[in-house]
Design an enzyme around this catalytic site. Structure first.
Site, PDB file in Angstrom:
ATOM      1  N   ASP A   1      -4.387   2.393  -4.634  1.00  0.00           N
ATOM      2  CA  ASP A   1      -2.940   2.386  -4.393  1.00  0.00           C
ATOM      3  C   ASP A   1      -2.475   1.067  -3.803  1.00  0.00           C
ATOM      4  O   ASP A   1      -1.411   1.003  -3.187  1.00  0.00           O
ATOM      5  CB  ASP A   1      -2.550   3.536  -3.467  1.00  0.00           C
ATOM      6  CG  ASP A   1      -3.220   3.426  -2.105  1.00  0.00           C
ATOM      7  OD1 ASP A   1      -4.323   2.860  -2.033  1.00  0.00           O
ATOM      8  OD2 ASP A   1      -2.649   3.907  -1.111  1.00  0.00           O
TER       9      ASP A   1
ATOM     10  N   ASP B   1      -0.872   9.466 -10.346  1.00  0.00           N
ATOM     11  CA  ASP B   1      -0.700   8.394 -11.337  1.00  0.00           C
ATOM     12  C   ASP B   1       0.781   8.095 -11.550  1.00  0.00           C
ATOM     13  O   ASP B   1       1.174   6.925 -11.695  1.00  0.00           O
ATOM     14  CB  ASP B   1      -1.339   8.796 -12.663  1.00  0.00           C
ATOM     15  CG  ASP B   1      -2.863   8.775 -12.609  1.00  0.00           C
ATOM     16  OD1 ASP B   1      -3.409   8.213 -11.639  1.00  0.00           O
ATOM     17  OD2 ASP B   1      -3.493   9.320 -13.533  1.00  0.00           O
TER      18      ASP B   1
ATOM     19  N   ASP C   1       0.846  -1.187   0.000  1.00  0.00           N
ATOM     20  CA  ASP C   1       0.000   0.000   0.000  1.00  0.00           C
ATOM     21  C   ASP C   1       0.886   1.242   0.000  1.00  0.00           C
ATOM     22  O   ASP C   1       1.871   1.308   0.742  1.00  0.00           O
ATOM     23  CB  ASP C   1      -0.902   0.003   1.237  1.00  0.00           C
ATOM     24  CG  ASP C   1      -1.836   1.195   1.259  1.00  0.00           C
ATOM     25  OD1 ASP C   1      -2.878   1.123   0.581  1.00  0.00           O
ATOM     26  OD2 ASP C   1      -1.534   2.187   1.954  1.00  0.00           O
TER      27      ASP C   1
END
Length: 298
Positions: free
Chosen positions: A202, A176, A159
């Site tokens: 994410d 991004d 994560d």
């Protein structure tokens, strides 16, 4: 001859894949020719297995692409003419070659479209790694192989720390770029047989074959070092939290392993604050965060 063969291989003109793309269609073509000759007394003059000659074209286009297909086109046309009954004019030669080339182009384009559609269906459009569906479909096979060989394997859930804040402060375009950087680092650190996927947002997931507890932590450290290098060219530090689930020890079902890894990842988030990106509070006027001299964001 040996030097010439080595030169072809070294220059990439004749690779093992290309050789297979010629060899196997040629075997099929030989079978078609033999069948044509054997059935010719029963089929009669002017009748044969003309459509069957397209099969090796399809194989060549699928296995080796257009160049291998062109070679098989020439061989197929020659053998088709050779097995034809009666006198064959130059016009017939041209018709056969044109028809087979057209069929080859159709096969090649169809194969490209199929490959592109398959890649789009199985990969994440932003990062290029496997998507959730593809990853969860592939991992059970690897788990069975791991259990059969009695080797070690693990699943890592990754994560991106403070990712929402990155989006809020720097915008989604920069977010991004952060995701692409994480995916590249994860992919660059794996070995053959390992998998990398993006579950969404994410969150990323990695399956490491033949990897024990030490190897999993070494992999996570490599990824963090790679991200530290990338952070030098980004306007923020990029860190991750990692949860690790071990095949067999923590379970053998993909969803259960993901759940275990997810729990460990969030425990690490709470425990290892020093591995996360440090942000000061945004000012009352909403000034953008900037890199301070110590590398943190202010």
């Amino acid at each position: 001859l040996e030097d010439g063969w080595r030169h072809l291989v070294a220059t990439g003109i004749c690779t093992p894949q290309f050789a297979k793309a010629i060899f196997y269609p040629s075997l099929v073509l030989a079978f078609v020719v033999a069948l044509e000759i054997w059935l010719s007394p029963f089929l009669g003059a002017g009748r044969g297995l003309g459509y069957a000659f397209f099969i090796p074209l399809w194989l060549a286009a699928r296995m080796g692409g257009r160049i291998a297909g062109m070679i098989i086109v020439m061989i197929s046309a020659i053998t088709l003419i050779a097995t034809s009954h009666g006198v064959v004019s130059p016009i017939a030669w041209a018709i056969h070659l044109t028809a087979m080339y057209a069929i080859l182009r159709l096969f090649t384009l169809t194969e490209k479209d199929y490959s592109a559609a398959r890649h789009a269906a199985l990969s994440d459009p932003l990062t290029g790694v496997m998507n959730r569906r593809a990853f969860k479909a592939k991992v059970p096979t690897l788990i069975r192989e791991t259990l059969k060989s009695k080797s070690a394997a693990c699943l890592l859930l990754i994560d991106c720390d403070k990712f929402k804040l990155i989006n809020d402060v720097y915008g989604h375009a920069m977010g991004d770029q952060a995701l692409i950087a994480v995916a590249k680092s994860l992919r660059d650190c794996i070995q053959d047989g390992d998998l990398v996927g993006r579950l969404g947002g994410d969150e990323f997931v990695v399956y490491l074959n033949e990897c024990d507890r030490i190897g999993a932590n070494v992999y996570a450290a490599k990824v963090r070092r790679a991200l530290a290098g990338i952070s030098n060219i980004l306007p923020f530090e990029l860190n991750i939290s990692v949860g690790i689930a071990f095949v067999g020890e923590d379970g053998i079902i993909v969803d259960h392993l993901l759940s275990i890894a997810d729990d460990k990842m969030f425990r690490q988030k709470r425990r290892n604050r020093d591995m996360q990106m440090t942000f000061a509070e945004i000012g009352f006027e909403g000034e953008p965060l900037k890199r301070a001299g110590n590398g943190s964001l202010r």
